[in-house]
Design a protein around this motif. Structure first.
Motif, PDB file in Angstrom:
ATOM      1  N   ILE A  16      27.200 -10.264  20.869  1.00 28.22           N
ATOM      2  CA  ILE A  16      28.074 -10.870  19.863  1.00 28.22           C
ATOM      3  C   ILE A  16      27.795 -10.337  18.460  1.00 28.22           C
ATOM      4  CG2 ILE A  16      28.382 -12.989  21.204  1.00 28.22           C
ATOM      5  CD1 ILE A  16      26.354 -14.312  19.255  1.00 28.22           C
ATOM      6  N   SER A  17      27.058  -9.248  18.359  1.00 27.81           N
ATOM      7  CA  SER A  17      26.714  -8.705  17.046  1.00 27.81           C
ATOM      8  C   SER A  17      27.940  -8.138  16.338  1.00 27.81           C
ATOM      9  CB  SER A  17      25.659  -7.600  17.196  1.00 27.81           C
ATOM     10  OG  SER A  17      25.380  -7.011  15.945  1.00 27.81           O
ATOM     11  N   PRO A  18      28.108  -8.394  15.042  1.00 29.54           N
ATOM     12  CA  PRO A  18      29.234  -7.806  14.307  1.00 29.54           C
ATOM     13  C   PRO A  18      29.039  -6.314  14.030  1.00 29.54           C
ATOM     14  CG  PRO A  18      27.859  -9.096  12.834  1.00 29.54           C
ATOM     15  CD  PRO A  18      27.339  -9.350  14.214  1.00 29.54           C
ATOM     16  N   GLU A  19      27.794  -5.876  14.053  1.00 30.73           N
ATOM     17  CA  GLU A  19      27.488  -4.453  13.882  1.00 30.73           C
ATOM     18  C   GLU A  19      26.967  -3.910  15.211  1.00 30.73           C
ATOM     19  OE1 GLU A  19      28.218  -2.895  11.104  1.00 30.73           O
ATOM     20  OE2 GLU A  19      28.785  -4.761  10.077  1.00 30.73           O
ATOM     21  N   GLN A  20      27.208  -2.636  15.464  1.00 29.75           N
ATOM     22  CA  GLN A  20      26.804  -2.044  16.732  1.00 29.75           C
ATOM     23  C   GLN A  20      25.852  -0.875  16.493  1.00 29.75           C
ATOM     24  OE1 GLN A  20      27.295  -3.295  19.544  1.00 29.75           O
ATOM     25  NE2 GLN A  20      29.135  -4.545  19.455  1.00 29.75           N
ATOM     26  N   GLN A  21      24.584  -1.082  16.815  1.00 31.87           N
ATOM     27  CA  GLN A  21      23.649   0.022  16.718  1.00 31.87           C
ATOM     28  C   GLN A  21      23.927   1.025  17.833  1.00 31.87           C
ATOM     29  OE1 GLN A  21      19.565  -0.599  17.917  1.00 31.87           O
ATOM     30  NE2 GLN A  21      20.061  -2.554  18.891  1.00 31.87           N
ATOM     31  N   GLN A  22      23.745   2.290  17.522  1.00 30.33           N
ATOM     32  CA  GLN A  22      23.948   3.333  18.511  1.00 30.33           C
ATOM     33  C   GLN A  22      22.625   3.582  19.229  1.00 30.33           C
ATOM     34  OE1 GLN A  22      25.869   6.796  16.975  1.00 30.33           O
ATOM     35  NE2 GLN A  22      25.655   7.988  18.857  1.00 30.33           N
ATOM     36  N   ILE A  23      22.645   3.443  20.549  1.00 28.97           N
ATOM     37  CA  ILE A  23      21.428   3.559  21.343  1.00 28.97           C
ATOM     38  C   ILE A  23      21.403   4.919  22.025  1.00 28.97           C
ATOM     39  CG2 ILE A  23      20.089   2.572  23.244  1.00 28.97           C
ATOM     40  CD1 ILE A  23      21.505  -0.103  22.648  1.00 28.97           C
ATOM     41  N   PHE A  24      20.376   5.693  21.753  1.00 31.29           N
ATOM     42  CA  PHE A  24      20.201   7.007  22.374  1.00 31.29           C
ATOM     43  C   PHE A  24      19.259   6.843  23.572  1.00 31.29           C
ATOM     44  CE2 PHE A  24      21.307   7.834  17.950  1.00 31.29           C
ATOM     45  CZ  PHE A  24      22.275   8.820  18.062  1.00 31.29           C
ATOM     46  N   ASP A  25      19.797   6.302  24.657  1.00 27.26           N
ATOM     47  CA  ASP A  25      18.937   6.005  25.803  1.00 27.26           C
ATOM     48  C   ASP A  25      18.907   7.172  26.795  1.00 27.26           C
ATOM     49  OD1 ASP A  25      21.620   5.345  26.148  1.00 27.26           O
ATOM     50  OD2 ASP A  25      21.216   3.842  27.667  1.00 27.26           O
ATOM     51  N   TYR A  26      18.544   8.317  26.260  1.00 26.89           N
ATOM     52  CA  TYR A  26      18.210   9.501  27.053  1.00 26.89           C
ATOM     53  C   TYR A  26      17.083  10.194  26.309  1.00 26.89           C
ATOM     54  CZ  TYR A  26      21.696  11.268  23.701  1.00 26.89           C
ATOM     55  OH  TYR A  26      22.417  11.530  22.558  1.00 26.89           O
ATOM     56  N   TYR A  27      16.318  10.997  27.026  1.00 24.91           N
ATOM     57  CA  TYR A  27      15.042  11.423  26.462  1.00 24.91           C
ATOM     58  C   TYR A  27      14.787  12.909  26.704  1.00 24.91           C
ATOM     59  CZ  TYR A  27      14.855   6.390  27.004  1.00 24.91           C
ATOM     60  OH  TYR A  27      15.182   5.061  26.971  1.00 24.91           O
ATOM     61  N   GLY A  28      14.098  13.532  25.750  1.00 25.40           N
ATOM     62  CA  GLY A  28      13.657  14.910  25.902  1.00 25.40           C
ATOM     63  C   GLY A  28      14.689  15.965  25.597  1.00 25.40           C
ATOM     64  N   PHE A  29      15.777  15.598  24.902  1.00 25.70           N
ATOM     65  CA  PHE A  29      16.806  16.562  24.558  1.00 25.70           C
ATOM     66  C   PHE A  29      16.554  17.144  23.166  1.00 25.70           C
ATOM     67  CE2 PHE A  29      18.738  14.299  27.997  1.00 25.70           C
ATOM     68  CZ  PHE A  29      19.629  15.181  28.582  1.00 25.70           C
ATOM     69  N   PRO A  30      17.165  18.284  22.851  1.00 27.13           N
ATOM     70  CA  PRO A  30      17.035  18.865  21.505  1.00 27.13           C
ATOM     71  C   PRO A  30      17.557  17.916  20.425  1.00 27.13           C
ATOM     72  CG  PRO A  30      17.935  20.479  23.038  1.00 27.13           C
ATOM     73  CD  PRO A  30      17.925  19.162  23.761  1.00 27.13           C
ATOM     74  N   ASP A  31      17.167  18.169  19.189  1.00 25.59           N
ATOM     75  CA  ASP A  31      17.512  17.291  18.064  1.00 25.59           C
ATOM     76  C   ASP A  31      19.014  17.069  17.923  1.00 25.59           C
ATOM     77  OD1 ASP A  31      14.860  17.014  17.514  1.00 25.59           O
ATOM     78  OD2 ASP A  31      14.838  18.429  15.829  1.00 25.59           O
ATOM     79  N   GLU A  32      19.820  18.091  18.229  1.00 27.77           N
ATOM     80  CA  GLU A  32      21.265  17.978  18.020  1.00 27.77           C
ATOM     81  C   GLU A  32      21.886  16.847  18.842  1.00 27.77           C
ATOM     82  OE1 GLU A  32      23.671  21.165  19.924  1.00 27.77           O
ATOM     83  OE2 GLU A  32      21.746  21.961  20.583  1.00 27.77           O
ATOM     84  N   TYR A  33      21.229  16.469  19.943  1.00 27.96           N
ATOM     85  CA  TYR A  33      21.755  15.415  20.792  1.00 27.96           C
ATOM     86  C   TYR A  33      21.575  14.034  20.168  1.00 27.96           C
ATOM     87  CZ  TYR A  33      22.415  18.681  24.651  1.00 27.96           C
ATOM     88  OH  TYR A  33      22.847  19.717  25.451  1.00 27.96           O
ATOM     89  N   TYR A  34      20.769  13.952  19.146  1.00 27.55           N
ATOM     90  CA  TYR A  34      20.508  12.669  18.486  1.00 27.55           C
ATOM     91  C   TYR A  34      21.146  12.619  17.094  1.00 27.55           C
ATOM     92  CZ  TYR A  34      17.120  12.632  22.269  1.00 27.55           C
ATOM     93  OH  TYR A  34      16.535  12.694  23.517  1.00 27.55           O
ATOM     94  N   LYS A  35      21.992  13.611  16.812  1.00 32.71           N
ATOM     95  CA  LYS A  35      22.671  13.666  15.524  1.00 32.71           C
ATOM     96  C   LYS A  35      24.175  13.430  15.662  1.00 32.71           C
ATOM     97  CE  LYS A  35      19.237  16.767  13.462  1.00 32.71           C
ATOM     98  NZ  LYS A  35      18.966  18.114  12.878  1.00 32.71           N
ATOM     99  N   VAL A  36      24.594  13.040  16.862  1.00 37.60           N
ATOM    100  CA  VAL A  36      25.992  12.705  17.103  1.00 37.60           C
ATOM    101  C   VAL A  36      26.159  11.212  16.850  1.00 37.60           C
ATOM    102  CG1 VAL A  36      27.854  12.670  18.791  1.00 37.60           C
ATOM    103  CG2 VAL A  36      26.141  14.507  18.848  1.00 37.60           C
ATOM    104  N   HIS A  37      27.074  10.853  15.970  1.00 38.86           N
ATOM    105  CA  HIS A  37      27.197   9.449  15.572  1.00 38.86           C
ATOM    106  C   HIS A  37      28.587   8.903  15.880  1.00 38.86           C
ATOM    107  CE1 HIS A  37      23.283   9.497  13.699  1.00 38.86           C
ATOM    108  NE2 HIS A  37      23.609  10.597  13.048  1.00 38.86           N
ATOM    109  N   TYR A  38      28.595   7.683  16.375  1.00 39.86           N
ATOM    110  CA  TYR A  38      29.846   6.970  16.622  1.00 39.86           C
ATOM    111  C   TYR A  38      29.757   5.618  15.938  1.00 39.86           C
ATOM    112  CZ  TYR A  38      33.846   4.863  18.962  1.00 39.86           C
ATOM    113  OH  TYR A  38      35.056   4.258  19.212  1.00 39.86           O
TER     114      TYR A  38
END
Length: 297
Positions: free
Chosen positions: A94-116
């Motif tokens: 029920i949160s009004p804000e939605q944190q983006q969860i990167f629930d995958y591991y061991g990928f290059p930095d670019e995979y954690y710089k995609v924002h929605y």
């Protein structure tokens, strides 16, 4: 706490009750004249996250579908039942804000710089609690890999509020199907409900091949894909609920329930009058994995 950590903390199983006695009501939301479709979709695999729609047909199909949905329906919010949020019991965010969860591991930095960036829909999320009082409300989640990689192509502007409902990892398959049924009234309230998972998802077998850079299917995937499509087309939902026993490949295709049971929520929401159309077919891009996706409307 991510899904893996949560599951490691579970020490015992609990018995599940029936949903049949719960009343369905959503008075706080105005009824629309047009019933919202229901989706079951893959969310792809983490390796494809930085890949553009020009390079990835599945992403383009999601984008085209999103354009069509917003053109033909007044989508007030999206409810995602994600394979990546596993809990004991069922929770609604029920949160009004939605944190983006990167629930995958061991990928290059670019995979954690995609924002929605998309907002939550707390008022609509609370209506789910009214429909099914046994569901628990929480703000301790956000948008995980089962949601945002798919949504960033379906609704790339992030202009549709979204919230997730968790999967009770230990519930029987009948529980998930019946819970989907209980949510039918939301289809008349402008809520697009999406089951996000995979009809075939055997990660150990997929990794066994991919570690040697082999992406060819094993061979059994096409047989099971054809069978499961036939069950969906003919609405043999009982076979799909009892997937572990109704086909010899059921347990091989879905050794754990997390990616399979989102299908049961989508099918539970189906009406007799609904047509089933596959916006992405049985193409196999990886071994022991399926991206077959469809819309009920």
């Amino acid at each position: 706490m991510d899904c893996k950590e949560f599951l490691q903390s579970i020490l015992a199983l609990t018995a599940m009750g029936t949903l049949s006695s719960f009343k369905t009501f959503t008075e706080a939301l105005p009824t629309q004249g047009k019933k919202m479709p229901v989706l079951f979709t893959s969310h792809g695999n983490p390796m494809d996250i930085p890949v553009s729609r020009n390079e990835r047909l599945f992403w383009q199909k999601l984008f085209d579908l999103g354009v069509d949905l917003q053109k033909n329906y007044e989508v007030k919010a999206t409810l995602v039942v994600s394979a990546h949020w596993c809990t004991r019991g069922t929770f609604i965010n029920i949160s009004p804000e939605q944190q983006q969860i990167f629930d995958y591991y061991g990928f290059p930095d670019e995979y954690y710089k995609v924002h929605y960036n998309a907002k939550g829909a707390p008022e609509i999320a609370r209506e789910v609690k009214k429909i099914i009082p046994s569901i628990s409300e929480t703000t301790d989640w956000g948008l995980d890999h089962g949601a945002w990689p798919m949504l960033m192509h379906l609704f790339p502007k992030g202009n549709i509020p979204v919230f997730q409902m968790s999967i009770d990892y230990y519930a029987k398959t009948e529980y998930h199907f019946e819970l989907g049924k209980q949510l039918k009234s939301l289809r008349n309230k402008g809520v697009l409900i999406i089951g996000s998972g995979a009809l075939i998802h055997n990660l150990p077998l997929a990794m066994k091949k991919m570690q040697s850079r082999d992406t060819k299917p094993y061979g059994w995937e096409m047989e099971y894909d054809a069978w499961i499509k036939k069950q969906i087309d003919e609405r043999n939902f009982s076979n799909l609920i009892n997937y572990e026993n109704s086909h010899k490949l059921g347990k091989l295709a879905a050794p754990t329930p997390d990616h399979y049971v989102p299908l049961l929520y989508s099918l539970g929401l189906a009406e007799i009058s609904d047509e089933i159309n596959y916006f992405y077919g049985g193409e196999l891009s990886l071994p022991a994995f399926s991206e077959r996706s469809f819309i009920l409307s």
